[in-house]
Design an enzyme around this catalytic site. Structure first.
Site, mmCIF file in Angstrom:
data_model
loop_
_atom_site.group_PDB
_atom_site.id
_atom_site.type_symbol
_atom_site.label_atom_id
_atom_site.label_comp_id
_atom_site.label_asym_id
_atom_site.label_seq_id
_atom_site.Cartn_x
_atom_site.Cartn_y
_atom_site.Cartn_z
ATOM 1 N N GLN A 284 0.816 -1.157 0.049
ATOM 2 C CA GLN A 284 0.090 0.017 -0.193
ATOM 3 C C GLN A 284 1.014 1.113 0.116
ATOM 4 O OE1 GLN A 284 -3.265 -0.340 -0.426
ATOM 5 N NE2 GLN A 284 -2.698 -2.454 -0.978
ATOM 6 N N HIS A 287 1.770 2.873 -3.202
ATOM 7 C CA HIS A 287 0.646 3.843 -3.981
ATOM 8 C C HIS A 287 1.184 5.188 -4.114
ATOM 9 C CE1 HIS A 287 -2.372 0.914 -5.360
ATOM 10 N NE2 HIS A 287 -2.354 0.456 -4.104
ATOM 11 N N GLU A 352 -9.456 0.554 5.146
ATOM 12 C CA GLU A 352 -9.821 -0.025 3.796
ATOM 13 C C GLU A 352 -9.350 -1.497 3.505
ATOM 14 O OE1 GLU A 352 -8.672 1.194 -0.868
ATOM 15 O OE2 GLU A 352 -7.286 1.911 0.752
ATOM 16 N N HIS A 353 -8.114 -1.718 3.778
ATOM 17 C CA HIS A 353 -7.644 -3.379 3.621
ATOM 18 C C HIS A 353 -7.187 -3.748 5.246
ATOM 19 C CE1 HIS A 353 -6.608 -1.262 -0.326
ATOM 20 N NE2 HIS A 353 -7.344 -2.492 -0.612
ATOM 21 N N ASP A 386 -6.749 -7.160 -4.716
ATOM 22 C CA ASP A 386 -6.660 -6.016 -5.702
ATOM 23 C C ASP A 386 -6.865 -6.754 -7.121
ATOM 24 O OD1 ASP A 386 -6.259 -3.749 -4.149
ATOM 25 O OD2 ASP A 386 -4.378 -3.859 -4.519
ATOM 26 N N HIS A 445 -54.803 14.139 1.922
ATOM 27 C CA HIS A 445 -54.280 12.783 1.954
ATOM 28 C C HIS A 445 -55.372 12.043 2.711
ATOM 29 C CE1 HIS A 445 -50.315 14.429 1.085
ATOM 30 N NE2 HIS A 445 -49.765 13.483 1.267
#
Length: 456
Positions: A284, A287, A352-353, A386, A445
């Protein structure tokens, strides 16, 4: 020479742990004011001038000159030619990954994406009708690298959901280019079509595609131009300009999410080879400099071993400088009192992971409530998720896994309630509705319900 990587060492037993922990987690999603203004101007211009604005910004920011937007459109023949040109190994890998992603999302559709109805005792029919969106737009990043895996993860669930028109936009990455800061794509003397991305479009069933990127691509998909059709929803990741544009067009179209930097959290009990965990943290961190990699472990000796592996393996990595910057700026190796405490901290982070790198991962999995994706066991590297495990890799970041979910078939469907009230049902429901409507001061109504009740 690559700088050393020294993730912040913390211990939950330290008196200042909480303050230092919160400081390390902090990341601001605020968009730079200059980016926001530039994006607002681009969106307004594309909305007003359509194709002419798209051509101008594509020439200015992508360095890709074209006389018409038709010159920027990729065809099905382009997709197939790209696929056929790949080595057999890459063709097979694309097919295998696509098959697993498709199989997972087909199972997801069966579990949660079908229409249903039932009738109650008085014959009233109630239910839900699930229908696919008509047309979606998929943004595939291409400014600094190409991501065929992102295309598969966005296009295949849309296809499985039943979306008829899947429109891809992709900037053409430029070899040797430098970022202009204009609309978030990169300047170049000519566009480079990535063969793997086009081949993935062939495998995934993309309907149409345009070599347009940045905020102008988002604007074209949201508002439509003479050449690029307006869509109902835009999905797919991008840089700050793309994220700002998606945020601004939400409401005109749907969007998937506003993604922050990539994240991985590893819960380790010390049973997994330290080299494996170090490389998972790298996966990660490579990235970008803002990506976050955190290890939680109750074994201080094992944390030392992971740091030693980081020191030894980092010089071997082509993106070592980025990894080092990420680990030094946002990484952490945290010594916990127990795995139970590690699970509690993980839930606070909502990563996230989330890797559960343990010899008994199913013991800890029930304690984990918040994560985009949970990877169980030492052999389940995040990188498999991934590319080819099957579940979607488009995941909530920045703690939003507390309330949001991975991209899936359900993101490309909408639900309509079905109500068919029987005559007998109108007698029971009418009285309830009448009382509540009068209480709200909405007499029409009430009368509409009362008219359907049998008079005594």
């Amino acid at each position: 020479m690559t700088a050393p990587a020294r993730p912040l060492r913390l211990s939950t037993a330290d008196a200042d742990f909480e303050a230092r922990f919160q400081q390390r987690l902090h990341w601001s999603a605020d968009t730079d004011a200059a980016i926001e203004q530039r994006v607002a101007d681009i969106l307004a211009d594309v909305k007003a001038r359509g194709d002419a604005a798209v051509l101008e910004y594509t020439r200015r920011f992508d360095g890709l000159a074209a006389d018409t937007v038709a010159d920027l459109e990729l065809t099905q023949a382009d997709f197939q030619q790209a696929f056929d040109s790949l080595p057999a190994e890459q063709r097979d890998a694309l097919r295998a990954a696509a098959a697993r992603v498709r199989s997972y999302h087909e199972a997801q559709k069966k579990a949660s994406g079908e229409s249903w109805t039932y009738r109650d005792a008085d014959g009233t029919l109630l239910g839900q009708k699930v229908t696919p969106l008509d047309r979606v737009g998929i943004y595939v990043p291409g400014g600094k690298a190409a991501y065929p895996s992102s295309l598969l993860m966005n296009a295949i669930p849309a296809h499985v959901a039943g979306v008829q028109d899947i429109i891809m936009v992709v900037p053409t990455p430029a070899k040797g280019s430098v970022a202009t800061g204009g609309a978030g794509t990169e300047a170049a003397t000519r566009g480079e079509r990535n063969v793997l991305v086009l081949a993935a479009a062939y495998v995934a069933g993309v309907t149409r595609a345009f070599t347009v990127g940045g905020a102008q691509a988002v604007a074209a998909l949201a508002y439509g131009t003479a050449s690029i059709p307006a869509v109902d929803k835009i999905t797919g990741p991008g840089n700050a300009y793309v994220a700002a544009a998606k945020r601004r067009v939400f409401g005109t179209v749907g969007i998937d999410m506003i993604a922050g930097p990539s994240e991985i959290l590893v819960l380790a009990d010390g049973s997994t080879p330290a080299d494996w965990v170090a490389m998972d943290l790298f996966s990660q961190a490579e990235h970008d400099e803002l990506a976050q990699s955190i290890l939680l472990c109750p074994d201080a000796v094992y944390i030392d071993a992971v740091q030693e592996a980081i020191d030894r393996l980092l010089p071997q990595m082509p993106r070592a400088d980025i990894i080092a910057a990420s680990l030094n700026g946002r990484g952490a190796l945290i010594h916990t009192r127990s795995m139970d405490e590690a699970c509690a901290i993980s839930n606070r982070i909502a990563p996230e992971h989330l890797e559960v790198s343990s010899h008994e991962p199913h013991r800890w999995e029930p304690m984990l409530k918040h994560a985009g994706a949970i990877f169980l066991g030492a052999y389940t590297s995040e990188s498999l998720g991934d590319y080819c495990a099957g579940p979607n890799h488009v995941l909530p970041t920045s703690g939003t896994a507390r309330f949001s979910s991975p991209l899936g078939v359900y993101d490309f469907q909408k639900r309509s309630s079905l109500i068919e009230v029987s005559q007998a049902g109108a007698q029971a429901l009418g009285g309830i509705a009448s009382v509540l409507a009068h209480g709200e001061g909405l007499q029409a109504h009430a009368r509409a319900a009362e008219m359907r009740m049998r008079s005594e």
